[in-house]
Design an enzyme around this catalytic site. Structure first.
Site, PDB file in Angstrom:
ATOM      1  N   SER A   6       0.545  -0.818  -0.067  1.00 14.47           N
ATOM      2  CA  SER A   6       0.084  -0.175  -0.136  1.00 14.47           C
ATOM      3  C   SER A   6       0.842   1.414   0.600  1.00 14.47           C
ATOM      4  O   SER A   6       1.669   1.562   0.905  1.00 14.47           O
ATOM      5  CB  SER A   6      -1.126   0.137   1.388  1.00 14.47           C
ATOM      6  OG  SER A   6      -1.491   0.922   1.187  1.00 14.47           O
ATOM      7  N   HIS A  31      -1.786  -1.402  -4.339  1.00 12.22           N
ATOM      8  CA  HIS A  31      -3.240  -0.888  -2.819  1.00 12.22           C
ATOM      9  C   HIS A  31      -2.015   0.362  -3.467  1.00 12.22           C
ATOM     10  O   HIS A  31      -2.053   1.336  -2.175  1.00 12.22           O
ATOM     11  CB  HIS A  31      -2.980  -1.569  -2.036  1.00 12.22           C
ATOM     12  CG  HIS A  31      -3.854  -1.035  -1.441  1.00 12.22           C
ATOM     13  ND1 HIS A  31      -5.646  -1.942  -2.241  1.00 12.22           N
ATOM     14  CD2 HIS A  31      -4.686  -0.435  -0.409  1.00 12.22           C
ATOM     15  CE1 HIS A  31      -6.536  -1.534  -0.710  1.00 12.22           C
ATOM     16  NE2 HIS A  31      -5.833  -0.285   0.005  1.00 12.22           N
ATOM     17  N   ASP A  33      -4.801   4.088  -2.290  1.00 16.61           N
ATOM     18  CA  ASP A  33      -5.469   3.754  -0.730  1.00 16.61           C
ATOM     19  C   ASP A  33      -6.298   5.962  -1.321  1.00 16.61           C
ATOM     20  O   ASP A  33      -5.379   6.547  -1.375  1.00 16.61           O
ATOM     21  CB  ASP A  33      -5.129   4.399   0.525  1.00 16.61           C
ATOM     22  CG  ASP A  33      -4.819   2.879   0.823  1.00 16.61           C
ATOM     23  OD1 ASP A  33      -6.059   2.439   0.980  1.00 16.61           O
ATOM     24  OD2 ASP A  33      -4.296   2.640   1.577  1.00 16.61           O
ATOM     25  N   MET A  35      -8.213   8.837   0.192  1.00 16.78           N
ATOM     26  CA  MET A  35      -9.201   9.283   0.598  1.00 16.78           C
ATOM     27  C   MET A  35      -9.255  10.622   0.809  1.00 16.78           C
ATOM     28  O   MET A  35      -8.481  12.518   0.255  1.00 16.78           O
ATOM     29  CB  MET A  35      -8.760   9.484   2.316  1.00 16.78           C
ATOM     30  CG  MET A  35      -7.899   8.127   2.311  1.00 16.78           C
ATOM     31  SD  MET A  35      -6.585   7.811   3.836  1.00 16.78           S
ATOM     32  CE  MET A  35      -6.204   6.461   4.269  1.00 16.78           C
ATOM     33  N   HIS A  64      -8.651   2.126  -3.861  1.00 14.36           N
ATOM     34  CA  HIS A  64      -9.345   1.774  -3.275  1.00 14.36           C
ATOM     35  C   HIS A  64     -10.070   3.044  -2.350  1.00 14.36           C
ATOM     36  O   HIS A  64      -9.013   4.294  -1.970  1.00 14.36           O
ATOM     37  CB  HIS A  64      -8.087   1.158  -1.502  1.00 14.36           C
ATOM     38  CG  HIS A  64      -9.174   1.219  -0.710  1.00 14.36           C
ATOM     39  ND1 HIS A  64      -8.780   0.406   0.497  1.00 14.36           N
ATOM     40  CD2 HIS A  64     -10.518   1.502   0.033  1.00 14.36           C
ATOM     41  CE1 HIS A  64      -9.703   0.657   2.284  1.00 14.36           C
ATOM     42  NE2 HIS A  64     -10.676   1.325   0.547  1.00 14.36           N
ATOM     43  N   GLY A 140      -8.670   5.216   7.279  1.00 14.81           N
ATOM     44  CA  GLY A 140      -7.817   6.541   6.785  1.00 14.81           C
ATOM     45  C   GLY A 140      -6.735   6.755   7.646  1.00 14.81           C
ATOM     46  O   GLY A 140      -6.069   7.230   6.962  1.00 14.81           O
ATOM     47  N   PHE A 141      -5.860   5.931   7.769  1.00 12.65           N
ATOM     48  CA  PHE A 141      -4.535   6.086   8.909  1.00 12.65           C
ATOM     49  C   PHE A 141      -3.527   4.618   7.994  1.00 12.65           C
ATOM     50  O   PHE A 141      -4.254   3.345   8.754  1.00 12.65           O
ATOM     51  CB  PHE A 141      -4.191   6.381  10.192  1.00 12.65           C
ATOM     52  CG  PHE A 141      -5.205   7.763  10.079  1.00 12.65           C
ATOM     53  CD1 PHE A 141      -4.138   9.014   9.994  1.00 12.65           C
ATOM     54  CD2 PHE A 141      -6.333   8.293  11.161  1.00 12.65           C
ATOM     55  CE1 PHE A 141      -5.131  10.586  10.219  1.00 12.65           C
ATOM     56  CE2 PHE A 141      -7.316   9.106  10.705  1.00 12.65           C
ATOM     57  CZ  PHE A 141      -6.335  10.054  10.370  1.00 12.65           C
ATOM     58  N   GLY A 142      -2.574   4.608   7.844  1.00 12.83           N
ATOM     59  CA  GLY A 142      -1.624   3.240   8.123  1.00 12.83           C
ATOM     60  C   GLY A 142      -0.850   3.091   9.874  1.00 12.83           C
ATOM     61  O   GLY A 142      -0.996   3.908  10.100  1.00 12.83           O
ATOM     62  N   GLY A 143      -0.486   2.100  10.100  1.00 11.59           N
ATOM     63  CA  GLY A 143       0.195   1.910  11.153  1.00 11.59           C
ATOM     64  C   GLY A 143      -0.862   0.782  11.857  1.00 11.59           C
ATOM     65  O   GLY A 143      -0.529   1.492  13.016  1.00 11.59           O
ATOM     66  N   GLY A 174      -5.119  -3.866   6.153  1.00 16.37           N
ATOM     67  CA  GLY A 174      -4.925  -3.305   7.721  1.00 16.37           C
ATOM     68  C   GLY A 174      -4.599  -3.941   8.052  1.00 16.37           C
ATOM     69  O   GLY A 174      -4.728  -4.822   8.604  1.00 16.37           O
ATOM     70  N   GLY A 175      -3.446  -3.459   8.964  1.00 15.67           N
ATOM     71  CA  GLY A 175      -2.335  -4.077  10.223  1.00 15.67           C
ATOM     72  C   GLY A 175      -2.167  -5.805  10.275  1.00 15.67           C
ATOM     73  O   GLY A 175      -1.667  -6.229  10.797  1.00 15.67           O
ATOM     74  N   GLY A 195       0.734  -2.077   4.062  1.00 11.77           N
ATOM     75  CA  GLY A 195       1.605  -0.982   3.839  1.00 11.77           C
ATOM     76  C   GLY A 195       2.851  -0.651   4.874  1.00 11.77           C
ATOM     77  O   GLY A 195       3.969  -1.312   4.085  1.00 11.77           O
TER      78      GLY A 195
HETATM   79  C1  DX5 Z   1      -6.504   1.842   5.407  1.00 13.72           C
HETATM   80  C2  DX5 Z   1      -6.131   1.738   4.120  1.00 13.72           C
HETATM   81  C3  DX5 Z   1      -4.681   0.814   4.612  1.00 13.72           C
HETATM   82  C4  DX5 Z   1      -3.559   0.647   4.542  1.00 13.72           C
HETATM   83  C5  DX5 Z   1      -2.561  -0.130   5.654  1.00 13.72           C
HETATM   84  O1  DX5 Z   1      -7.078   3.489   5.978  1.00 13.72           O
HETATM   85  O2  DX5 Z   1      -7.218   1.088   4.085  1.00 13.72           O
HETATM   86  O3  DX5 Z   1      -4.886   0.176   3.193  1.00 13.72           O
HETATM   87  O4  DX5 Z   1      -2.903   1.182   4.057  1.00 13.72           O
HETATM   88  O5  DX5 Z   1      -1.879   0.308   5.629  1.00 13.72           O
HETATM   89  P1  DX5 Z   1      -0.767  -0.773   7.044  1.00 13.72           P
HETATM   90  O6  DX5 Z   1      -0.327  -2.254   6.395  1.00 13.72           O
HETATM   91  O7  DX5 Z   1       0.209   0.331   7.107  1.00 13.72           O
HETATM   92  O8  DX5 Z   1      -2.051  -1.200   8.553  1.00 13.72           O
HETATM   93 ZN    ZN Z   2      -7.132   0.291   1.259  1.00 15.48          ZN
END
Ligand code: DX5
Ligand code: ZN
Length: 227
Positions: A6, A31, A33, A35, A64, A140-143, A174-175, A195
């Protein structure tokens, strides 16, 4: 089993270089993202960025859309080079026509479901889509940390596929790391967005290979799928 790095976790100051790194990593998909600051409390990037990156990579672009009004974005992202466009089932009544519009643009269609949303909402659309995206964090957020309570939804999506003899992919987002990917693969997922766990590695190629190996080892052998 498909690994999809991602780009949200990439260094945004070097998106072209980061796309190159993902392209050489051995992963099959990228991927992306999107937003809008409304459907989710964050803003990422738009079609112009995707268009700029498109010639730099042969990866399958998995777009996405975490956006309240995807109808105004479908054509721009299709033209920018998306291979697949994922919309959210939380959009309710708009979903049926959005699926139709994405198809009409000649793109593959994915339908995503957030952690608090019932997987049952996806069921009426299963025959019309190429992919179910089970969100395993609140988008909304990675990590963020993987939400284990989402695992039964992966099982359900995979069970419906078998029962109804359908061929959509089951993707998780996610995660995802070396531990959670095993749990998701065991539950029936076949496509894994990651990601932080990939872009934070100096050697992304080794990280992808490791994830691929773990996912393949936990493959219950249910999927015989189109890409
Ligand atoms: C979350 C995104 C994910 C994000 C995942 O809102 O849709 O695609 O990039 O990030 P990680 O792998 O760090 O959880
Ligand atoms: Zn995503």
């Amino acid at each position: 089993m498909i690994i999809a790095p991602s780009l949200l976790a990439a260094n945004f100051g070097q998106l072209a270089k980061e796309t190159g790194r993902a392209s050489r990593s051995g992963a099959q998909w990228l991927h992306l993202d999107i937003m809008d600051g409304h459907f989710v409390p964050n803003i990422s990037f738009g079609p112009q960025v995707v268009k700029t990156l498109r010639p730099l990579s042969k990866l399958f672009f998995d777009v996405h859309l975490m956006c309240s009004k995807p109808e105004i974005l479908l054509q721009p992202f299709a033209q920018a080079g998306a291979d697949q466009i994922i919309i959210h089932v939380e959009l309710g009544e708009a979903v049926a026509s959005l699926i139709w519009k994405i198809r009409a643009l000649g793109k593959k269609v994915g339908l995503a479901v957030n952690p608090p949303t019932s997987i049952a909402l996806i069921q009426p659309y299963l025959a019309q889509i190429d992919l179910v995206l089970v969100m395993t964090v609140n988008p909304g957020f990675g990590g963020q940390s993987f939400i284990h309570e989402c695992l039964p939804k992966i099982q359900q999506a995979s069970e419906w596929r078998r029962e109804k003899n359908l061929r959509y992919r089951v993707e998780v987002d996610g995660g995802i790391n070396n531990e959670t990917i095993a749990e998701c693969a065991g539950a029936g997922a076949d496509t894994f967005v990651a990601g932080t766990a990939l872009f934070n590695q100096r050697n992304m190629r080794a990280a992808v290979a490791r994830m691929q190996k773990i996912a393949d080892a936990h493959d219950p052998g249910l999927a015989d799928l189109k890409i």
